[in-house]
Design an enzyme around this catalytic site. Structure first.
Site, PDB file in Angstrom:
ATOM      1  N   ILE A 155      -6.949  -5.553   7.752  1.00  0.00           N
ATOM      2  CA  ILE A 155      -8.126  -4.694   7.628  1.00  0.00           C
ATOM      3  C   ILE A 155      -9.075  -5.158   6.531  1.00  0.00           C
ATOM      4  O   ILE A 155     -10.217  -4.739   6.489  1.00  0.00           O
ATOM      5  CB  ILE A 155      -7.752  -3.215   7.407  1.00  0.00           C
ATOM      6  CG1 ILE A 155      -6.985  -3.015   6.111  1.00  0.00           C
ATOM      7  CG2 ILE A 155      -6.955  -2.672   8.562  1.00  0.00           C
ATOM      8  CD1 ILE A 155      -6.783  -1.539   5.796  1.00  0.00           C
ATOM      9  N   TYR A 214       0.845  -1.206   0.000  1.00  0.00           N
ATOM     10  CA  TYR A 214       0.000   0.000   0.000  1.00  0.00           C
ATOM     11  C   TYR A 214       0.876   1.249   0.000  1.00  0.00           C
ATOM     12  O   TYR A 214       1.716   1.429   0.891  1.00  0.00           O
ATOM     13  CB  TYR A 214      -0.902  -0.059   1.246  1.00  0.00           C
ATOM     14  CG  TYR A 214      -1.560   1.224   1.642  1.00  0.00           C
ATOM     15  CD1 TYR A 214      -2.377   1.915   0.742  1.00  0.00           C
ATOM     16  CD2 TYR A 214      -1.402   1.751   2.916  1.00  0.00           C
ATOM     17  CE1 TYR A 214      -3.004   3.089   1.107  1.00  0.00           C
ATOM     18  CE2 TYR A 214      -2.031   2.923   3.298  1.00  0.00           C
ATOM     19  CZ  TYR A 214      -2.815   3.598   2.388  1.00  0.00           C
ATOM     20  OH  TYR A 214      -3.432   4.767   2.756  1.00  0.00           O
TER      21      TYR A 214
END
Lengths: 725, 440
Positions: B238, B151
């Site tokens: 997540i 990310y």
């Protein structure tokens, strides 16, 4: 005179000097060691969890290093190592501010459900006007939270999705307007200078990240808010340098002191990046006037550093003085704005700390740009933002709220300060904040940080009142305490007063036995009653207390909490009787001031004491016992005098200058003084032996004079000697 | 005045450095979108945002819930709890909410792992959770290993204020970008060679940007690796509730339990409601650590990033509704899978291959055949064309530190089905154009 002659043998020869000082030192060490070892319960620390336990042992036994963890890698801490900052944060916090908050959180006072809980005077939160907020929410939450204003339909789109990290523009506008209202229109705030964060804690941290690199320093006039030591230092690596303010001028900021601190920090090779002030001052509650503002601004301009003004209590003012924001001064005068940053939040003035809204208001574009990016680490939840936008936009509600809140603060402050006054406690003059800054230095013994912490400990564990000691706020004068009064209702004040009163006492009483925990835990009726009596004897003229016409004392008598508090119930039934014995108590106290021996007897008589308690007190080592190194210092001071006396005597004898022997005589009072100090400490600074402290001072003065005289005689003799030769 | 100020009052390095990385293409694409956002009605030629991993496919479920339970959005049971709530600023977080978080996390793993509410530390979003853990586990100058592609936000979130560095663990397409022991070892040796102390490994599972869940076997290897090197493991989970089929996801919590909590004090899990529940605006993240000292430190530090009590209360009652959460998770998984299948099918029609994915709000698309040259520059040139000509904001693999050129992350859950269809048509047209050009 020949008393010291045997010592001469010790100091003959060069090695004698070393041996002469080392051997007695070592002997004394071992003696102390032996004594400690043979005090069974003191060698094992008391269980920290016990409710009646004291916090001072916790303070004393803070692990200073993790060396044990290093020695046994598979120890209880486990092998996975944390970073040094992580380790530092995980370590038990010994700061009384946090210790007290924790105790309060674990066992909170509640008038009806838990009247024996801790009275929370440590946390600056405002419960006085919550009903207003609540009423508004009951009426408006539906509309404000979920319904879209235009379509009147449910809309989660604007809530659930990613929002600007530094707060929505609508909330910024609403907050800027609210700030303007709080400052009573004296200044208007520009929403584009606002960065919103999840509370003022991250606001001040984020700002610190923007202004300073690790190792840089901020100058902070002290006393200052104890939370800053965590909030600013933990992760940013910035140092806070307390710049002491004095009680003589009500702890106002002195530019001279700032200048001095600035230069000292510079000398240490650190960079000062900002001055951080709170206005209204936390913990004192005083306001910064226009002049001081200008002085501060001149100072930061001259040094080319920043000024951070924490104005989180701006709307919580109650005094006659008008609050002046630094923004107002900036508008009026021509200062460089780009170095000024204001911290604000809704936690105090709107009393919604749970909503987590903090504000960075900066005039510096670069700081704003960086801070709004950093806000991603502490954004405010969207539904909360939505709710607050509607609440803050309700101008009428806000105007009413601010006015009512101010009025209630004013009344509560007056009531509380007056209550303290009745107990003989004076507060620094203040105009804002949710607390007052109380001077209890007359209660502390010794007059030092240690005495202050002992009083704090007593207040917490005996009176069950959590206040913040000045040392947590880096106040250089011992004996000041921050007491937050907005967590109480008016009905609670007498409770507080009673609790406080009960203690006022226990402190002095327990100091006879070196604040022994067992003794403090003993809340027998007699003890409480005697304590009350003694405290009155000390602090109130007998006439006023016997008339007992004040609402404060009378409120104590009919046990205000229905006899549910052990403190007040213990004190009240016996109190009337004790009134009768007041003169006796007063007499006892007076005698105590007179002679040490009598005082010992008096206190033994005044205290309810069961023999076991006395025995325990004698056996166990109390917390105010001196540490071994401190003992070493004290003992070596005695030894040093002896050695010096012996050496001078010998010199006189060998050289034939008999006047030198006079110098040895001159030193005798000083030796006596040192012995006095040792003796006093040996009996754990017993109050009854306080005469020794006075004696020691007197002997020191006398010794200095006799030494002077002896030196003068030597001078004279040498003059004559040279003349005759 | 501002200009003058810049040169005159010094600011910190945090404020003046570029570590925030917001000059990278990942963010440049966002800017292009912000300036000209697509709207089916008002701006049909605008840029379509496919760079934002946001889950909007199940908003209707949330809205329905709030509609039926208006009290949940307010103060729970009427107004009674208001006082405590408004004042509630304890960094432990609302007990009820932590309890519900723990149960929700168990529910996502279908009961294969247990979570103790006392180990949950709440933060304002997973961003803050990751940063907080980095603060606690590593000192300035130390490093974390992160398998690539990762990310793009990590470069900012983990490094900016902490002063910690990131050493990429290079994974390749040959095995579907799976983490291998060899790659881990290489990265570790590289860090040692640079005299940097390695403090931990951060694994995103399911992976963002790949959209694949880590297999149990790889997880075992990773756990052995961190134990052997005596470093920490941060497992960023997540997207755990966004795995299309729950049995394809293995949480590190399951492995830790299976091993009888041996050496578990080096394992930390990051979770958030932003992705699985589609509520990034609520800013709710969580750290779950098996290490007591980390829990203590994180709890204290969370005072910098607390969740509003009002939001905690609201979500506590929402998550406590077991029936709602079960339906939600099930429906959400189905819808995501449908979306994913739809987009991969559409891309296939356009002649584009994707990495076979089983999770997340995005897919990992291979445009290598369209590159003029197989380098980062070639990739960025292609990306620029896609943003400005095809008007699609997608994230180039290079911003994720992918070691192979030509890969792109395409998010599909933050838009309506119609918009997705428009986007697919644009991609198809674009690739056909490119291929025609190449043939010329």
């Amino acid at each position: 005179m020949r008393v010291i002659v045997p010592l001469q043998a010790v100091v003959q020869g060069r090695g004698g000097l070393v041996l002469g000082s080392l051997i007695p030192c070592a002997l004394f060490y071992f003696l102390q060691f032996y004594l400690r070892r043979n005090r069974p319960s003191s060698s094992s620390p008391p269980p920290p969890s016990s409710a009646s336990g004291s916090n001072l042992p916790e303070l004393a036994s803070i692990p200073r290093s993790l060396s044990r963890g290093l020695l046994s890698p598979r120890g209880s801490f486990g092998p996975a190592r944390l970073s040094s900052r992580g380790t530092a944060v995980a370590r038990d916090d010994d700061n009384p501010y946090y210790v007290g908050l924790k105790r309060c959180a674990d066992d909170p006072y509640n008038r009806s459900t838990n009247p024996r809980g801790f009275l929370p005077l440590g946390l600056a939160e405002n419960r006085l006007s919550l009903d207003l907020i609540q009423d508004w929410l009951v009426k408006n939450w539906k509309e404000s939270l979920l319904l879209d204003d235009e379509e009147g339909e449910l809309s989660i789109q604007g809530l659930a999705t990613y929002q600007p990290h530094d707060g929505s523009m609508d909330l910024k506008k609403a907050v800027a307007e609210f700030m303007g209202q709080v400052m009573q229109g004296s200044v208007s705030f520009n929403p584009s200078h606002v960065v919103l964060t999840a509370g003022a804690t991250p606001a001040v941290e984020t700002l610190s990240f923007c202004l300073a690199d690790p190792g840089d320093a901020f100058l902070v006039p002290s006393p200052y808010y104890p939370g800053w030591d965590r909030d600013i230092k933990w992760r940013t690596g910035v140092e806070l340098i307390p710049v002491p303010c004095r009680s003589t001028d009500n702890f106002s900021i002195s530019i001279g002191a700032l200048e001095l601190a600035y230069n000292q920090v510079k000398k240490r090779g650190m960079k000062v990046r900002a001055v951080l002030v709170s206005n209204p001052s936390n913990p004192v509650g005083s306001l910064i006037d226009r002049e001081t503002h200008c002085g501060l601004l001149d100072f930061v301009m001259e040094k080319n550093i920043h000024l951070i003004s924490d104005e989180i209590f701006a709307g919580s003012t109650y005094g006659s003085d008008k609050f002046v924001s630094v923004a107002e001064v900036l508008d009026a005068e021509s200062f460089d704005k780009s170095r000024v940053h204001i911290i604000y939040g809704l936690s105090k003035d709107l009393s919604v700390p749970g909503f987590r809204v903090g504000v960075i208001y900066s005039y510096n574009e670069n700081v704003l740009a960086a801070a709004s990016k950093l806000a991603r680490f502490s954004s405010i939840s969207a539904p909360t933002q939505r709710l607050l936008i509607s609440m803050l936009s309700d101008r009428k509600f806000i105007t009413d709220y601010l006015a009512v809140n101010r009025a209630r603060l004013h009344d509560m402050h007056a009531l509380f300060v007056d209550g303290l006054k009745q107990l003989g406690i004076k507060c620094a003059s203040s105009s804002g904040g949710l607390y007052c800054w109380a001077d209890m230095s007359m209660f502390i013994r010794p007059y030092s940080e240690k005495g202050e912490l002992m009083l704090w400990d007593n207040l917490l564990n005996v009176a069950k009142v959590n206040v913040t000691p000045g040392s947590s706020c880096h106040c250089i004068e011992p004996g000041w305490f921050r007491c937050c009064f907005t967590t109480l209702t008016e009905k609670d004040v007498p409770t507080f007063d009673a609790a406080f009163n009960l203690h006022g006492l226990l402190v002095r009483q327990s100091s006879c036995y070196g604040a022994h925990p067992k003794l403090r835990a003993n809340r027998s009726q007699t003890a409480a009653a005697m304590a009350t009596a003694m405290s009155i004897a000390y602090h109130k003229p007998p006439s006023s207390s016997s008339s007992s016409s004040s609402p404060w004392s009378s409120s104590l008598i009919p046990a205000p909490r229905g006899g549910s508090s052990s403190a007040s119930s213990a004190a009240s039934p016996t109190r009337r009787e004790e009134r009768r014995s007041l003169p006796t108590a007063a007499a006892v106290a007076l005698v105590a001031g007179g002679t040490a021996a009598l005082a010992m007897a008096a206190s033994a008589q005044a205290l309810p004491v069961d023999a076991p308690v006395l025995a325990l007190a004698a056996l166990q080592e109390p917390e105010n016992a001196l540490s071994l190194p401190t003992w070493a210092v004290h003992v070596s001071s005695v030894i040093e005098w002896v050695i010096a006396m012996a050496l001078v005597w010998q010199y006189g004898e060998k050289s034939g200058f008999q006047t030198w022997k006079g110098l040895t005589w001159g030193m005798v009072p000083l030796l006596g003084g040192a012995l006095c100090a040792c003796t006093w400490h040996f009996f754990y600074n017993a109050e009854s032996l306080e005469i020794l402290v006075a004696l020691q001072s007197a002997l020191t003065v006398l010794g200095n004079m006799t030494m002077c005289f002896a030196a003068f005689r030597i001078y004279k003799a040498s003059q004559e000697g040279s003349k005759s030769s | 005045m501002v200009k003058g100020a810049e040169s005159c009052v010094p600011l910190s390095e945090v404020a003046t450095s570029n570590t925030h990385g917001e000059d990278s293409p990942y963010f440049a694409g966002w800017k292009a979108y912000d300036e000209d956002p697509y709207d089916a009605a008002s701006n049909p030629a605008g840029v379509i945002q496919m760079g934002l991993a946001e889950n909007q496919v199940s908003f209707d479920l949330l809205e329905k819930y709030l509609d039926q339970h208006p009290e949940a959005s307010g103060w729970g049971c009427g107004i009674s709890g208001f006082r405590e709530n408004a004042l509630f600023q304890d960094y432990h977080g609302l007990q009820a909410f932590r309890q519900e978080m723990a149960t929700f996390m168990e529910q996502i793993r279908e009961g294969r792992a247990k979570f103790d509410p006392e180990r949950i530390v709440l933060t304002a979003g997973a961003t803050a959770a990751n940063e907080l853990l980095t603060f606690i586990l590593a000192d300035p100058g130390d490093c974390l290993l992160i398998p690539t592609p990762y990310y793009p936000g990590f470069d900012r979130d983990l490094r900016w204020r902490t002063g910690v560095r990131i050493i990429p663990v290079h994974c390749s397409s040959s095995n579907g970008f799976q983490v291998t022991l060899q790659a881990l070892e290489d990265a570790y040796v590289k860090a040692e060679g640079m005299k940097i102390r390695v403090r931990g490994l951060l694994l995103t599972n399911p992976s963002n940007p790949l959209g694949t869940a880590t297999t149990g076997h790889v997880l075992e290897e990773v756990l052995d690796f961190v134990t052997q090197k005596d470093i920490h493991l941060i497992s960023d989970e997540i997207y755990s509730g966004s795995v299309f089929s729950s049995d394809e996801f293995v949480s590190v919590a399951e492995i830790v339990e299976a091993r009888g909590y041996k050496d578990c004090d080096r394992v930390h899990i990051v979770y958030s409601l932003s992705k699985d529940l589609g509520l990034p605006g609520f800013r709710v993240g969580a750290i779950y650590s098996y290490n007591d000292r980390v829990v203590t430190a994180a709890r204290r530090m969370s005072s910098f990033t607390l969740v509003s009590s009002q939001t905690q209360r609201m979500l506590a009652s929402m998550l406590a509704d077991r029936e709602f959460t079960e339906t939600y998770l099930k429906t959400n998984r189905e819808r995501l899978k449908k979306r994913h299948d739809f987009i991969t099918e559409g891309l296939k029609n356009a002649g584009i291959e994707c990495l076979p994915g089983n999770a997340g709000l995005f897919c990992w698309m291979n445009l290598a055949p369209l590159l003029e040259e197989p380098t980062k520059e070639g990739e960025l040139r292609l990306w620029s064309l896609i943003v400005h000509e095809a008007k699609l904001n997608i994230s180039p693999g290079s911003s994720c530190h992918c070691s192979e050129a030509g890969w792109f992350r395409v998010c599909f859950a933050n838009m309506s089905q119609q918009t997705l269809e428009v986007a697919l048509r644009r991609i198809k047209d674009f690739t056909e154009n490119m291929k025609a050009k190449q043939e010329k």
